[in-house]
Write an enzyme that holds these catalytic residues in place. Structure first.
Site, mmCIF file in Angstrom:
data_model
loop_
_atom_site.group_PDB
_atom_site.id
_atom_site.type_symbol
_atom_site.label_atom_id
_atom_site.label_comp_id
_atom_site.label_asym_id
_atom_site.label_seq_id
_atom_site.Cartn_x
_atom_site.Cartn_y
_atom_site.Cartn_z
ATOM 1 N N GLU A 20 0.859 -1.186 0.000
ATOM 2 C CA GLU A 20 0.000 0.000 0.000
ATOM 3 C C GLU A 20 0.895 1.235 0.000
ATOM 4 O OE1 GLU A 20 -2.894 0.268 3.145
ATOM 5 O OE2 GLU A 20 -3.819 2.014 2.244
ATOM 6 N N GLY A 42 2.858 2.370 10.832
ATOM 7 C CA GLY A 42 2.650 1.549 12.028
ATOM 8 C C GLY A 42 2.500 0.074 11.722
ATOM 9 N N MET A 70 0.424 -2.900 8.591
ATOM 10 C CA MET A 70 -0.258 -3.045 7.317
ATOM 11 C C MET A 70 -1.171 -4.263 7.350
ATOM 12 S SD MET A 70 -0.795 -1.881 4.363
ATOM 13 C CE MET A 70 -2.026 -2.667 3.350
ATOM 14 N N GLU A 71 -2.404 -4.048 6.873
ATOM 15 C CA GLU A 71 -3.477 -5.022 7.050
ATOM 16 C C GLU A 71 -3.551 -6.082 5.958
ATOM 17 O OE1 GLU A 71 -3.911 -1.706 6.258
ATOM 18 O OE2 GLU A 71 -5.568 -1.426 4.858
ATOM 19 N N ASN A 72 -2.447 -6.450 5.298
ATOM 20 C CA ASN A 72 -2.474 -7.453 4.222
ATOM 21 C C ASN A 72 -3.360 -8.641 4.611
ATOM 22 O OD1 ASN A 72 -0.109 -5.981 3.124
ATOM 23 N ND2 ASN A 72 0.878 -6.879 4.926
ATOM 24 N N HIS A 91 -6.821 -2.392 15.090
ATOM 25 C CA HIS A 91 -7.059 -1.622 13.857
ATOM 26 C C HIS A 91 -6.789 -2.488 12.622
ATOM 27 C CE1 HIS A 91 -6.974 2.126 11.375
ATOM 28 N NE2 HIS A 91 -6.150 1.384 10.645
ATOM 29 N N GLU A 92 -5.631 -3.106 12.601
ATOM 30 C CA GLU A 92 -5.278 -3.901 11.411
ATOM 31 C C GLU A 92 -6.233 -5.078 11.271
ATOM 32 O OE1 GLU A 92 -3.389 -2.293 9.537
ATOM 33 O OE2 GLU A 92 -2.641 -0.950 11.094
ATOM 34 N N GLU A 110 -9.984 3.898 6.219
ATOM 35 C CA GLU A 110 -9.172 4.336 7.355
ATOM 36 C C GLU A 110 -9.983 5.061 8.429
ATOM 37 O OE1 GLU A 110 -6.589 3.013 7.857
ATOM 38 O OE2 GLU A 110 -5.765 2.424 5.917
HETATM 39 N N1 HT7 Z 1 -3.323 0.836 5.637
HETATM 40 C C1 HT7 Z 1 -1.997 0.950 6.143
HETATM 41 C C2 HT7 Z 1 -1.295 2.055 5.429
HETATM 42 C C3 HT7 Z 1 0.174 1.868 5.301
HETATM 43 C C4 HT7 Z 1 0.971 2.594 4.418
HETATM 44 C C5 HT7 Z 1 0.663 3.548 3.508
HETATM 45 C C6 HT7 Z 1 1.721 4.107 2.751
HETATM 46 C C7 HT7 Z 1 3.006 3.707 2.941
HETATM 47 C C8 HT7 Z 1 3.305 2.718 3.878
HETATM 48 C C9 HT7 Z 1 2.265 2.179 4.610
HETATM 49 N N2 HT7 Z 1 2.272 1.223 5.565
HETATM 50 C C10 HT7 Z 1 0.978 1.037 5.986
HETATM 51 C C11 HT7 Z 1 -1.936 1.165 7.603
HETATM 52 C C12 HT7 Z 1 -3.230 1.295 8.275
HETATM 53 O O1 HT7 Z 1 -3.818 2.351 8.296
HETATM 54 O O2 HT7 Z 1 -3.761 0.348 8.776
HETATM 55 ZN ZN ZN Z 2 -5.744 1.543 8.685
#
Ligand code: HT7
Ligand code: ZN
Length: 876
Positions: free
Chosen positions: A120, A260, A262-264, A296-297, A319
């Site tokens: 993302e 922080g 990432m919700e993969n 959140h994730e 978000e």
């Molecule tokens: N949805 C995730 C966003 C995110 C992100 C965006 C741009 C560059 C690096 C990144 N790492 C994570 C995080 C979240 O809001 O849950």
């Molecule tokens: Zn998020």
């Protein structure tokens, strides 16, 4: 290239049904991607196919077994097929990557020898050519192959369907994710990691294997995150009726990560600071943050993954909604009132300044140049406030009926804000067209409130009027429908029943949540014999700046008696703000700052009466920050005068309350073993707050107590609480304690980060020299986002006195560093430079210095699109 515009959206000309990836992890990694494509019935028939690439090295491309001439079809940024077949076809593409050289931390990179991905927003195109946009949803199958020794753990999205040997010393795993997803949710991990495992049985009885993977030797620090995950899974079932939908849910914590987490899908990847916690390394605040980020994730699985965004303009769809969900979750796990206060503190600290400065933008922007720069407090935090306001306006039942409709109707789809709102309009049977304006209008509304008491008629009339100041590119603003929660307090402190004069809606009469549907409304209350104090915007029901003429006595009454804890806290904040703003003006005029015995006394009583909720009392003790005051002053800001004004009030309170603070501090002492639960954390927070205030007014004694606490501390919360107090007192003890702390913890980067931040925020003239020194030590690394945020971010955002040094050296330092970071990680550089977001509000000389520093950045050669976008908007 030019800006991307929401108005230009059109569906893709081709769809991708399936993706088969074959990734051979090595020093030079090979990726073979087999895409099954077909024309999109909603697209242009016979249009060329243009796949996105990001600095890619193509090795071959084959269309339905026909090799393509790479020189003709491919550049590092694009793969174009002029006349693709007008039926389903297969495209096979091979690319070569160098993950170790990838310092941008987008695409496939290495973190401490672990191969990991961040896709993302537009990172997948750095792995292979693709239609890299969220409305292209495909089923992914991923085969990963690597050396068994280097990467015994091979993970990707979905369920593992196969694994085995792959030649001498090598092995493979195949993962299949049955849920169609956009490529930004793709993830892959290869490494030698430790892990912990648990199990979750869903409400319908399905068993899910849970795993958390961390760097070697750190797994004992992953148990709190696992418990948080389990609580979040249960909460989403209980509150939203959402079950998890795969057999496996894995989390991997890495130490190099731009954001922080990432919700993969099925494979969340985290910045390890939001996973790792034991008493000796993490503070209570770290634990709370871990709980909320893990939740959140996880919550994204439904709000973001099952239902994703049609395009990146709709980012707040996932978000804002998911932040709202995680805030409510944390409120349920902890104290609701304290959670609301800390969420509003964060909103005011980060989003209000953004909305009031040159970087202001709509929660759903109309245009962007670099999408990575729109992962902002406005999209996240204001986006969450909008969902909260929507719920307050339509009520609990209609909100949940609307959410159920949303899940039913848009599951498996890429949706828009209009889609989202249509579900609530239907559930609540009301038109939400004017509410939708919240997404389309930047700036924080100001709510002017006036109360008039009519003794003869025994009525009290509250007039509410809203206006939103212009923001860059948006000069005229419309009124926004907003819910205002109101209560009336009598002079004896008792709540006055609200009796309606004109007809109120059922919700207004029952809950005291009044709707301001347009620019102005007068609300008349009957049977009010004496002038009340109106407690307006309770629980911060609307995300506005409240302008109300309350006297000091009104505020003192609210501090003592308001039944709404948020407004009780707000009254203390408002009174302190008022005092400090007056003192700031006095200091600038060469006069003495003000002090209020009454305020100090009221605060003392609030702290001594902590029994009900120590965490709440700790919030009462935390005076508005220097940045809060700068924001409220708004223009011609003199950060040095603000610093002195705030210091004078804190020192005065510390002196005035003296031993009373120590008594509370002593009473809160506990010999019990550390537990991160909210009640214990609240007691520690109040204890630290008392010590902090006491030391402000009683340096020598305060330092003694802090040193004893520091030496005896058995957990990081108490240790950091004490070290924070010591670090604010310029004594040799401070340097000894800082040295001791570093030597004890320098093996642990996350603790070293606390040490960096503490020093970067010392409000003394030689802090800049200290920070410069720290950038040269071995423990600092410009390529690791956590280090940069801990040292440079803390200096620029958490040390207004030194960042805004009148000489301009603070600005020059941060601007130069942003340029240096830009060559390594443009996203981090752009975030660092965003510290200049309020430069136009400064007094004239500092403003000139800040502008010059920004111009130096803008004139520098070879800026990344990320940094260029921020600097240009900041200067516009
Ligand atoms: N949805 C995730 C966003 C995110 C992100 C965006 C741009 C560059 C690096 C990144 N790492 C994570 C995080 C979240 O809001 O849950
Ligand atoms: Zn998020």
């Amino acid at each position: 290239h030019g800006p991307t515009r929401l108005a230009d959206y059109r569906p893709t000309d081709y769809l991708i049904d399936t993706v088969e990836l074959d990734v051979r992890l090595d020093e030079t990694t090979r990726v073979v991607s087999r895409l099954r494509l077909r024309p999109n019935p909603l697209g242009r028939a016979g249009a060329p196919l243009a796949l996105d690439g990001g600095d890619l090295k193509p090795l071959r491309a084959v269309l339905d077994n026909q090799p393509l001439d790479l020189a003709e079809v491919a550049t590092p940024e694009r793969l174009t097929i002029a006349e693709p077949p007008r039926r389903a076809f297969t495209l096979e593409i091979e690319t070569e990557l160098d993950p170790a050289a990838n310092t941008r931390l987008e695409g496939l990179y290495r973190s401490n020898n672990t191969w990991c991905t961040q896709c993302e927003a537009e990172g997948f195109r750095r792995i292979t050519y693709y239609l890299d946009r969220p409305d292209v949803m495909a089923v992914f199958t991923t085969r990963i192959e690597a050396s068994k020794e280097e990467a015994p753990i091979l993970l990707s999205n979905g369920n593992r369907v196969e694994a085995g040997e792959a030649g001498p010393g090598r092995h493979y795993a195949i993962w299949r994710d049955p849920h169609p997803k956009p490529c930004y949710l793709f993830a892959l991990i290869g490494g030698d990691l430790d892990s912990i495992h648990d199990e979750f049985t869903t409400a319908s009885g399905r068993k899910v294997d849970l795993g958390i993977y961390v760097e070697k030797g750190k797994k004992h620090r992953a148990y709190y995150a696992m418990q948080s995950l389990i609580h979040a899974m249960r909460w989403d079932e209980f509150v939203y009726g959402r079950e998890y939908d795969l057999d496996v849910f894995n989390i991997v914590a890495v130490s190099d990560f731009t954001m922080g987490a990432m919700e993969n899908k099925g494979l969340n990847i985290f910045n390890d600071k939001y996973i790792l916690a034991v008493a000796e390394t993490a503070t209570d605040a770290d634990y709370a943050r871990i709980e909320s980020v893990v939740a959140h994730e996880y919550f994204h699985n439904w709000t973001g993954n099952r239902i994703t965004c049609r395009d990146w303009f709709q980012l707040c769809l996932k978000e804002g909604l998911t932040v709202y969900r995680d805030q409510e979750f944390s409120g349920d796990q902890r104290s609701r009132a304290v959670q609301r206060i800390s969420d509003v503190r964060a909103l005011r600290a980060a989003q209000f300044p953004e909305d009031a400065g040159p970087l202001a933008h709509n929660v759903r922007p109309d245009t962007y140049r670099e999408i990575n720069n729109f992962y902002t407090a406005t999209v996240y935090e204001k986006g969450a406030e909008i969902v909260r306001m929507l719920r307050a306006l339509i009520g609990h039942d209609a909100y949940h009926a609307g959410m159920a409709l949303y899940f039913e109707r848009f599951d498996g789809k890429a949706a828009t804000i209009e889609d989202f709102l249509s579900c609530f309009a239907e559930a609540a049977k009301r038109d939400l067209a004017s509410f939708a304006q919240w997404y389309a209008q930047a700036g924080t509304p100001r709510l002017h409130v006036k109360g008039v008491h009519d003794a003869k008629a025994q009525t009290y009339t509250l007039t509410l009027r809203q206006e939103t100041p212009p923001t860059p590119g948006q000069t005229t603003k419309k009124p926004l429908p907003m819910p205002i929660r109101i209560g009336l307090i009598g002079r004896d402190g008792a709540e006055i029943p609200m009796v309606q004069d004109e007809p109120w809606s059922a919700r207004e009469a029952k809950f005291g949540v009044f709707e301001l549907p347009g620019a102005e409304r007068a609300i008349v209350f009957k049977n009010v014999p004496t002038p009340p104090v109106a407690s307006v915007n309770r629980r911060f029901s609307a995300a506005v700046i409240l302008e109300m003429d309350l006297s000091e006595d009104d505020l003192l009454l609210m501090m003592a008696h308001d039944s709404d804890p948020f407004n009780k806290w707000q009254a203390a904040q408002s009174l302190a703000t008022r005092l400090m703003i007056r003192s700031t003006a006095a200091i600038r005029a060469g006069e003495m700052p003000e002090f209020s015995e009454k305020f100090a006394e009221a605060l003392g009583r609030a702290l001594e009466g902590y029994e009900g909720d120590p965490a709440f009392a700790a919030q009462m003790a935390a005076l508005p920050s220097e940045n809060d005051l700068a924001r409220d002053i708004g223009c011609d800001v003199d950060p040095e005068a603000i610093f002195l004004a705030r210091k004078a009030l804190r020192d005065g309170i510390g002196r005035r309350l003296g031993q009373r603070l120590v008594t509370v501090y002593d009473k809160l002492h506990s010999d019990a073993a550390y537990s991160p639960d909210a009640a214990s954390a609240g007691r520690r927070a109040l204890r630290s707050a008392c010590l902090d205030l006491y030391a402000a007014g009683n340096h020598a004694d305060g330092a003694d107590i802090a040193l004893t606490q520091f030496q005896r501390a058995t957990n990081m919360t108490d240790k950091m609480g004490a070290l924070t107090v010591l670090s604010r007192l310029p004594t040799p003890t401070r340097e000894k304690a800082l040295d001791f702390f570093f030597r004890a913890h320098c093996q642990e980067p996350l603790i070293t980060d606390k040490w960096f931040s503490l020093q970067a925020t010392i409000p003394e003239p030689d802090t800049l020299a200290r920070v410069k020194r720290l950038t040269k030590i071995h423990a600092f690394n410009i390529a690791t986002p956590n280090r940069v945020y801990a040292l440079i971010g803390a200096f620029a955002n958490g040390n207004p006195l030194c960042f805004n040094a009148a000489s301009g050296e603070g600005y020059r330092f941060v601007a130069d560093l942003a340029l240096e970071i830009d060559r390594v990680n443009p996203q981090v550089a752009a975030r660092v430079l965003s510290a200049f977001r309020s430069w136009r509000n400064l007094e004239v000389e500092r403003r000139a210095q800040a502008e010059q520093a920004l111009k130096n950045v803008s004139d520098a050669p070879k800026l990344s699109p990320d940094l260029r976008d921020i600097v240009q908007r900041a200067l516009a």
